[in-house]
Design a protein around this motif. Structure first.
Motif, PDB file in Angstrom:
ATOM      1  N   GLN A  36       0.824  -1.207   0.000  1.00  0.00           N
ATOM      2  CA  GLN A  36       0.000   0.000   0.000  1.00  0.00           C
ATOM      3  C   GLN A  36       0.856   1.255   0.000  1.00  0.00           C
ATOM      4  O   GLN A  36       0.491   2.264  -0.626  1.00  0.00           O
ATOM      5  N   ALA A  37       1.985   1.195   0.693  1.00  0.00           N
ATOM      6  CA  ALA A  37       2.886   2.348   0.735  1.00  0.00           C
ATOM      7  C   ALA A  37       3.376   2.699  -0.667  1.00  0.00           C
ATOM      8  O   ALA A  37       3.394   3.873  -1.058  1.00  0.00           O
ATOM      9  N   MET A  38       3.762   1.691  -1.444  1.00  0.00           N
ATOM     10  CA  MET A  38       4.223   1.941  -2.804  1.00  0.00           C
ATOM     11  C   MET A  38       3.088   2.464  -3.681  1.00  0.00           C
ATOM     12  O   MET A  38       3.302   3.353  -4.514  1.00  0.00           O
ATOM     13  N   GLU A  39       1.884   1.936  -3.500  1.00  0.00           N
ATOM     14  CA  GLU A  39       0.734   2.416  -4.274  1.00  0.00           C
ATOM     15  C   GLU A  39       0.460   3.882  -3.976  1.00  0.00           C
ATOM     16  O   GLU A  39       0.221   4.687  -4.894  1.00  0.00           O
ATOM     17  N   GLN A  40       0.477   4.236  -2.693  1.00  0.00           N
ATOM     18  CA  GLN A  40       0.241   5.616  -2.299  1.00  0.00           C
ATOM     19  C   GLN A  40       1.335   6.543  -2.818  1.00  0.00           C
ATOM     20  O   GLN A  40       1.051   7.659  -3.279  1.00  0.00           O
ATOM     21  N   PHE A  41       2.571   6.073  -2.749  1.00  0.00           N
ATOM     22  CA  PHE A  41       3.677   6.915  -3.194  1.00  0.00           C
ATOM     23  C   PHE A  41       3.589   7.178  -4.701  1.00  0.00           C
ATOM     24  O   PHE A  41       3.791   8.309  -5.151  1.00  0.00           O
ATOM     25  N   ARG A  42       3.292   6.150  -5.466  1.00  0.00           N
ATOM     26  CA  ARG A  42       3.183   6.310  -6.926  1.00  0.00           C
ATOM     27  C   ARG A  42       1.997   7.183  -7.303  1.00  0.00           C
ATOM     28  O   ARG A  42       2.039   7.914  -8.287  1.00  0.00           O
ATOM     29  N   ALA A  43       0.934   7.116  -6.503  1.00  0.00           N
ATOM     30  CA  ALA A  43      -0.263   7.910  -6.799  1.00  0.00           C
ATOM     31  C   ALA A  43      -0.131   9.358  -6.341  1.00  0.00           C
ATOM     32  O   ALA A  43      -0.937  10.210  -6.730  1.00  0.00           O
ATOM     33  N   ASN A  44       0.882   9.627  -5.521  1.00  0.00           N
ATOM     34  CA  ASN A  44       1.075  10.984  -4.983  1.00  0.00           C
ATOM     35  C   ASN A  44       2.524  11.426  -5.171  1.00  0.00           C
ATOM     36  O   ASN A  44       3.310  11.458  -4.211  1.00  0.00           O
ATOM     37  N   PRO A  45       2.896  11.773  -6.406  1.00  0.00           N
ATOM     38  CA  PRO A  45       4.291  12.149  -6.677  1.00  0.00           C
ATOM     39  C   PRO A  45       4.750  13.421  -5.993  1.00  0.00           C
ATOM     40  O   PRO A  45       5.949  13.708  -5.954  1.00  0.00           O
ATOM     41  N   ASP A  46       3.811  14.181  -5.429  1.00  0.00           N
ATOM     42  CA  ASP A  46       4.180  15.411  -4.719  1.00  0.00           C
ATOM     43  C   ASP A  46       4.443  15.168  -3.232  1.00  0.00           C
ATOM     44  O   ASP A  46       4.588  16.122  -2.459  1.00  0.00           O
ATOM     45  N   THR A  47       4.518  13.902  -2.829  1.00  0.00           N
ATOM     46  CA  THR A  47       4.815  13.585  -1.425  1.00  0.00           C
ATOM     47  C   THR A  47       6.148  14.200  -1.020  1.00  0.00           C
ATOM     48  O   THR A  47       7.159  14.019  -1.703  1.00  0.00           O
ATOM     49  N   ALA A  48       6.167  14.912   0.101  1.00  0.00           N
ATOM     50  CA  ALA A  48       7.372  15.634   0.531  1.00  0.00           C
ATOM     51  C   ALA A  48       8.279  14.795   1.404  1.00  0.00           C
ATOM     52  O   ALA A  48       9.487  15.038   1.476  1.00  0.00           O
ATOM     53  N   LEU A  49       7.705  13.782   2.091  1.00  0.00           N
ATOM     54  CA  LEU A  49       8.500  12.957   3.007  1.00  0.00           C
ATOM     55  C   LEU A  49       7.737  11.662   3.263  1.00  0.00           C
ATOM     56  O   LEU A  49       6.501  11.641   3.263  1.00  0.00           O
ATOM     57  N   VAL A  50       8.487  10.573   3.487  1.00  0.00           N
ATOM     58  CA  VAL A  50       7.888   9.262   3.749  1.00  0.00           C
ATOM     59  C   VAL A  50       8.384   8.734   5.087  1.00  0.00           C
ATOM     60  O   VAL A  50       9.585   8.763   5.371  1.00  0.00           O
ATOM     61  N   ILE A  51       7.446   8.268   5.920  1.00  0.00           N
ATOM     62  CA  ILE A  51       7.777   7.618   7.187  1.00  0.00           C
ATOM     63  C   ILE A  51       7.440   6.133   7.038  1.00  0.00           C
ATOM     64  O   ILE A  51       6.291   5.781   6.754  1.00  0.00           O
ATOM     65  N   LEU A  52       8.431   5.261   7.222  1.00  0.00           N
ATOM     66  CA  LEU A  52       8.256   3.829   6.991  1.00  0.00           C
ATOM     67  C   LEU A  52       8.575   3.023   8.244  1.00  0.00           C
ATOM     68  O   LEU A  52       9.655   3.168   8.824  1.00  0.00           O
ATOM     69  N   ASP A  53       7.632   2.160   8.650  1.00  0.00           N
ATOM     70  CA  ASP A  53       7.939   1.179   9.674  1.00  0.00           C
ATOM     71  C   ASP A  53       8.798   0.085   9.039  1.00  0.00           C
ATOM     72  O   ASP A  53       8.574  -0.291   7.884  1.00  0.00           O
ATOM     73  N   VAL A  54       9.787  -0.417   9.759  1.00  0.00           N
ATOM     74  CA  VAL A  54      10.663  -1.448   9.207  1.00  0.00           C
ATOM     75  C   VAL A  54       9.913  -2.757   9.003  1.00  0.00           C
ATOM     76  O   VAL A  54       9.940  -3.354   7.929  1.00  0.00           O
ATOM     77  N   MET A  55       9.212  -3.220  10.049  1.00  0.00           N
ATOM     78  CA  MET A  55       8.561  -4.521   9.995  1.00  0.00           C
ATOM     79  C   MET A  55       7.107  -4.369   9.551  1.00  0.00           C
ATOM     80  O   MET A  55       6.213  -4.152  10.357  1.00  0.00           O
ATOM     81  N   MET A  56       6.884  -4.459   8.241  1.00  0.00           N
ATOM     82  CA  MET A  56       5.534  -4.379   7.676  1.00  0.00           C
ATOM     83  C   MET A  56       5.253  -5.609   6.834  1.00  0.00           C
ATOM     84  O   MET A  56       6.175  -6.190   6.240  1.00  0.00           O
ATOM     85  N   PRO A  57       3.972  -6.028   6.759  1.00  0.00           N
ATOM     86  CA  PRO A  57       3.634  -7.153   5.881  1.00  0.00           C
ATOM     87  C   PRO A  57       3.736  -6.772   4.406  1.00  0.00           C
ATOM     88  O   PRO A  57       3.868  -5.598   4.065  1.00  0.00           O
ATOM     89  N   GLU A  58       3.670  -7.794   3.556  1.00  0.00           N
ATOM     90  CA  GLU A  58       3.758  -7.645   2.104  1.00  0.00           C
ATOM     91  C   GLU A  58       5.186  -7.279   1.671  1.00  0.00           C
ATOM     92  O   GLU A  58       5.883  -8.063   1.059  1.00  0.00           O
ATOM     93  N   ILE A  59       5.621  -6.062   1.990  1.00  0.00           N
ATOM     94  CA  ILE A  59       6.989  -5.603   1.684  1.00  0.00           C
ATOM     95  C   ILE A  59       7.507  -4.883   2.921  1.00  0.00           C
ATOM     96  O   ILE A  59       6.837  -3.989   3.444  1.00  0.00           O
ATOM     97  N   ASN A  60       8.690  -5.263   3.410  1.00  0.00           N
ATOM     98  CA  ASN A  60       9.190  -4.585   4.614  1.00  0.00           C
ATOM     99  C   ASN A  60       9.671  -3.175   4.283  1.00  0.00           C
ATOM    100  O   ASN A  60       9.834  -2.807   3.115  1.00  0.00           O
ATOM    101  N   GLY A  61       9.895  -2.401   5.331  1.00  0.00           N
ATOM    102  CA  GLY A  61      10.260  -0.998   5.148  1.00  0.00           C
ATOM    103  C   GLY A  61      11.558  -0.792   4.403  1.00  0.00           C
ATOM    104  O   GLY A  61      11.688   0.162   3.612  1.00  0.00           O
ATOM    105  N   TRP A  62      12.544  -1.676   4.631  1.00  0.00           N
ATOM    106  CA  TRP A  62      13.813  -1.541   3.923  1.00  0.00           C
ATOM    107  C   TRP A  62      13.614  -1.673   2.417  1.00  0.00           C
ATOM    108  O   TRP A  62      14.172  -0.897   1.641  1.00  0.00           O
ATOM    109  N   GLU A  63      12.821  -2.664   2.007  1.00  0.00           N
ATOM    110  CA  GLU A  63      12.596  -2.883   0.576  1.00  0.00           C
ATOM    111  C   GLU A  63      11.781  -1.748  -0.038  1.00  0.00           C
ATOM    112  O   GLU A  63      12.020  -1.347  -1.184  1.00  0.00           O
ATOM    113  N   VAL A  64      10.809  -1.242   0.723  1.00  0.00           N
ATOM    114  CA  VAL A  64      10.037  -0.096   0.227  1.00  0.00           C
ATOM    115  C   VAL A  64      10.957   1.098   0.015  1.00  0.00           C
ATOM    116  O   VAL A  64      10.882   1.800  -1.005  1.00  0.00           O
ATOM    117  N   CYS A  65      11.852   1.330   0.966  1.00  0.00           N
ATOM    118  CA  CYS A  65      12.798   2.442   0.856  1.00  0.00           C
ATOM    119  C   CYS A  65      13.658   2.290  -0.394  1.00  0.00           C
ATOM    120  O   CYS A  65      13.888   3.254  -1.128  1.00  0.00           O
TER     121      CYS A  65
END
Length: 232
Positions: A36-65
């Motif tokens: 969901q984080a990647m979907e939101q990021f791609r849908a909102n290219p004007d995002t100024a900053l991203v806060i990521l939890d490391v341990m998340m389901p589907e894709i962990n925070g490191w991989e999302v980063c």
């Protein structure tokens, strides 16, 4: 209003962080897992900053980063439940700009967010004019660097390192990342060549280099906006 994406699989933490950020004047987006984080990021290219939890389901925070870094230099702040050097190193290797250990104070988190967003204010860049920061000017078209109007003679590698670090103020680039970006993935020499080039670059930049070109011990290097520039 600057937009911030918060990705954490714990709704309580997400909502708490969002509430504090909204009170501080930010617009927020939420994601409950890495996909969901990647979907939101791609849908909102004007995002100024991203806060990521490391341990998340589907894709962990490191991989999302890492995925975000493939397409953007937006500031990324990692949330980790473990205060371990391994987590910190993994975050920086993935391209994170900062990290906060759980449990944390929401007000302190907001201050860290403000600091990350503030880091880019000391630098300007415009087409044809290059980059300007605290008396340093880099004209990429002419391949010229000046400091307070005086030319600075740099080797090609020194110039490329400076340009890379200036491309994202405040972000830590590991030695491996600089080596791959500037020397190429097929380089088989000593990784310490990065250290020697950065040392010469800092010397040539004099007081500016001492003030802004910072070593993050055990990780790599970054360009940092000083307090004087941040408080303008």
């Amino acid at each position: 209003m600057q937009k911030i994406l918060i990705a954490d699989d714990e709704p309580r933490i997400r909502h708490l962080v969002c509430d504090f950020l909204k009170k501080a004047g930010y617009s927020t987006l939420e994601a409950g897992d890495g996909a969901q984080a990647m979907e939101q990021f791609r849908a909102n290219p004007d995002t100024a900053l991203v806060i990521l939890d490391v341990m998340m389901p589907e894709i962990n925070g490191w991989e999302v980063c890492k995925k975000i870094r493939e397409q953007s230099d937006v500031p990324v702040l990692m949330l980790t439940a473990r205060s371990q050097e391994f987590d910190e190193l993994m975050g920086f290797e993935a391209g994170a700009d900062d990290y906060v250990v759980k449990p944390f104070s929401p007000s302190v988190l907001v201050k860290r967010v403000e600091a990350l967003l503030r880091r880019g204010r000391g630098i300007t860049q415009s087409a044809g004019e290059g980059v300007h920061m605290d008396g340093l000017a880099v004209n990429d078209e002419a391949h010229v660097v000046t400091l307070n109007g005086d030319p600075v003679e740099l080797t090609l590698k020194e110039y490329d390192i400076l340009n890379k670090l200036l491309s994202n103020i405040g972000r830590v680039y590991s030695r491996e990342q600089l080596l791959d970006a500037i020397w190429g993935y097929d380089y088989i020499g000593d990784i310490r060549t990065v250290d020697s080039h950065v040392a010469r670059l800092r010397t040539k930049l004099g007081e500016w280099g001492n003030r802004h070109l910072k070593t993050v011990y055990g990780i790599g290097y970054k360009i940092e906006v000083g307090e004087r520039e941040e408080t303008k």
